[in-house]
Design a protein around this motif. Sequence first.
Motif: not given
Ligand code: ADP
Length: 617
Positions: A32-34, A36-38, A62-64, A76-80, A94-96, A139-141
Motif C-alpha cells: 500500500e505504501n509503495a 501511495d508513492a505512485h 521515495g522518502i526524503p 506520522c504520515t504524509s497522506k492526511l 501513520g502507524e504501519a 524508490g524505496t526498499t
Molecule cells: P501511512 O501509510 O498511514 O502514512 P506508514 O507508517 O505506512 O503510514 O508510513 C509512514 C509514511 O512513510 C508515509 O506517510 C509515507 O510518507 C512514508 N512511506 C512509507 N513507505 C513509503 C514508500 N514505499 N515510498 C514512499 N514513502 C513511503
Amino acid sequence: MPIHQLSETMINQIAAGEVIERPASVVKELVENALDAHASRVEIVTAGGGLNLIRVTDDGNGIPEKELALAVARHCTSKLSDDIHDIRSLGFRGEALPSIGSVARLTIRSRTASSGNAAEIGIEGGRVATVRPAAANRGTTVEVRDLFYATPARLKFMKGERAETAATSDVIKRIAIAFPAVRFTLAGADRSTLELAASDNSPEGSLRRIAQVMGADFPQNSIVVDAEREGVRLQGHVSIPSFTRANALQQYAYVNGRPVRDKLIAGAIRGAFADVLPRDRHAVTVLFLTLDPATVDVNVHPAKADVRFRDPGLVRGLIVGAIREALAGAGIRAATTGAAGMMAAFRPGAPVYDRDGSTSGHRSYDPAFRSGSANFDPARSPQRPLDMEIRGGFAESSQASFDAGAPLSADGRAGQSEAPEALLGTQLGAARAQVHKNYIVAQTSDSLVIVDQHAAHERLVYEALKNALHSRPLPSQMLLLPEIVDLPEDDAERLALHSETLARFGLGIERFGPGAVAVRETPAMLGEVDTQQLVRDLADEIADNNTTDMLKERLHYIAATMACHGSVRSGRLLKPDEMNALLRQMEATPGSGTCNHGRPTYIELKLADIERLFGRR
Ligand code: ADP
Ligand code: MG
C-alpha cells in the motif's frame, strides 16, 4: 501498580496487535505504501512464509532523508492533512511502519528523484538507529526480518510456512486487481514466482489484469457490470450463473480502489444471484465502487479493510439492481467450461475438468468411466452385449431421428435433409433429434447444440412463474374434482395464508377443515402434476423460508418449487415442433442458459472444435 504512561514501544506493539496480524498484513501495508508513492513496479520477496524475511522494493517517490526518522514514528504520515473525510490514499493512519518496527527488525532504504544519494534507517524491536547514507536507485526498499521475534506470543499463532505464503499471494492478487498499470512480482525460496506484467488503466487493461490474477476463463465466463446511481458508480465483472464456486473467496470488491471485505457488498451479491444460483454456490465477482470519499468511512478498523457507507441502502440497491440487469441483458449463455470440459473429455488422456473449471486429474479415455467408475453403466460400456445395443441404442436412435428428421425436412420427405435456413441462424439452431429421452440435439450454422430438456423447461417455467408475480396471473386448469390434501395443521394454515400468491401462479387452493386443503385448480403450464406432492413440497418450502427471507425472495422459492414439478421430465419424447418451440422460448427468456440450480441448460460445440477432434484442422 499506579497508573502510568506506557512506553512508545509498548504502544506500538499494542497497535501492531491489530495492524500486523500475520506476514501477509506486513506485505499489505508495505505494498500500500509503495502504491501511495505512485510506484510503477513493486517487487516482493519472502522467506520462511514471510516470518524470516519480507522485502518490498518500489520505484516510487521515495522518502526524503530528513523525513526517514518521522516515517517510523507513530502517527506520522504524509497522506492526511486536516480532513479525515477526504481520504484518497490507501494509508492515512501513520502507524504501519512503527508497528512493524516494534515487533520485527525493519530497515528502510530510500531515495527521492531530487536527491543524489539514498539514505537508510533501521529499527529493531522498537529501538531506532540513526539515519545513514546508503546506495540505491530512486524508490524505496523496506526489509522486515524476524517478524514477531519481539512478541513470541503472536509467533505461536502462525499457521505454518505454506499457509502464510499463500495468504501473502492472496493479498498481492487482491490489491493488484485494482492497480493494473503496476507491475508486481512476488518471489522467494518459499514459493513459486508470481509475475503480473504491467497492463494499463483502460477497461481492457483492467480485464487483462483480472485474467492474470483469476485465470483466463473468468473473462470468458463473465459479463460487464456498469451502473451509476446518485453519484455512486459500480463497475466490474460478474460470472454468468453457470460459472460458480463452492465459496465466496473469489469475490473481489474495491471501494475507491481500496480492497475491502464488506458484509453489505457480499450480501448484495448474494441477493442479486439469489434466483439463479443454488444456496451453496457462489458467483465469482470483481466489483469497483467509486464514490465521494466523504460518503464512505474507511476509518473503521486499523487494517482498513472494513468500510461504512453513509447510505448503505443506495449502495446495496445499486449492486443488486446493476447485477440483475446485467444478467438479464446477457440473455442466455452457457459456460465455456462445459464445452471445454467436454472437449477435454473426448481427447485421450486429457485432463478432466470439474464444475469449478479446475483440473481434477488425468484419466485415460474410457466412455464407460467418464462420469466416475462408481456410476458404471453397462449400456455405455464398449463391452456391452449386442442385444443391449439393439434395444437401448439403435432402437432409440432410429426412433429419434425419425421423430426429428421427418417434419424438419425442407421438401417434406422423411430422412436426413438440411434444416430450414432461418432456424440455422438462430442462437440455439434447429432441433435435429432427441436422444436418451432428454437431450435435444440442435444444429446452428456453425455449431452443434445439446440441450438438457428437463433443466431448460424447469427454468422456463420458473421464469414464467416469476413474471406472473408482477404481471397477469398465469392461466390455470380446473380439476374435475377438487383434490383434498391432508397436512399438519400448521402447514395447511401457512398454505392458506399464501393462497392469494399461489392463485397468481394458477394454483387454486383453499382450507378444507382442520388439517387439510382443497386444490381446485393447478397451473396450466405445469401440465399433469402430482398435486399431493406439489402441495406438500410447497408447504415445506414456505415453512423453511417463512421466518427470515423477504417476501419477494420467498415467492421466488415457491416459484422454483413449482417449476421443479412441472418440468418436462427427462423421459418424455418431444415432437420436433415441441423441441423447436422449447429452443425459441429459451432464446427469448433471459437467464435460461442455466437451470435453477446453476447448471447449464445447454452446451454448444463449435463446428471448428468438432473438426479439430476429428483431426480435420
Ligand atoms: P501511512 O501509510 O498511514 O502514512 P506508514 O507508517 O505506512 O503510514 O508510513 C509512514 C509514511 O512513510 C508515509 O506517510 C509515507 O510518507 C512514508 N512511506 C512509507 N513507505 C513509503 C514508500 N514505499 N515510498 C514512499 N514513502 C513511503
Ligand atoms: Mg502505510
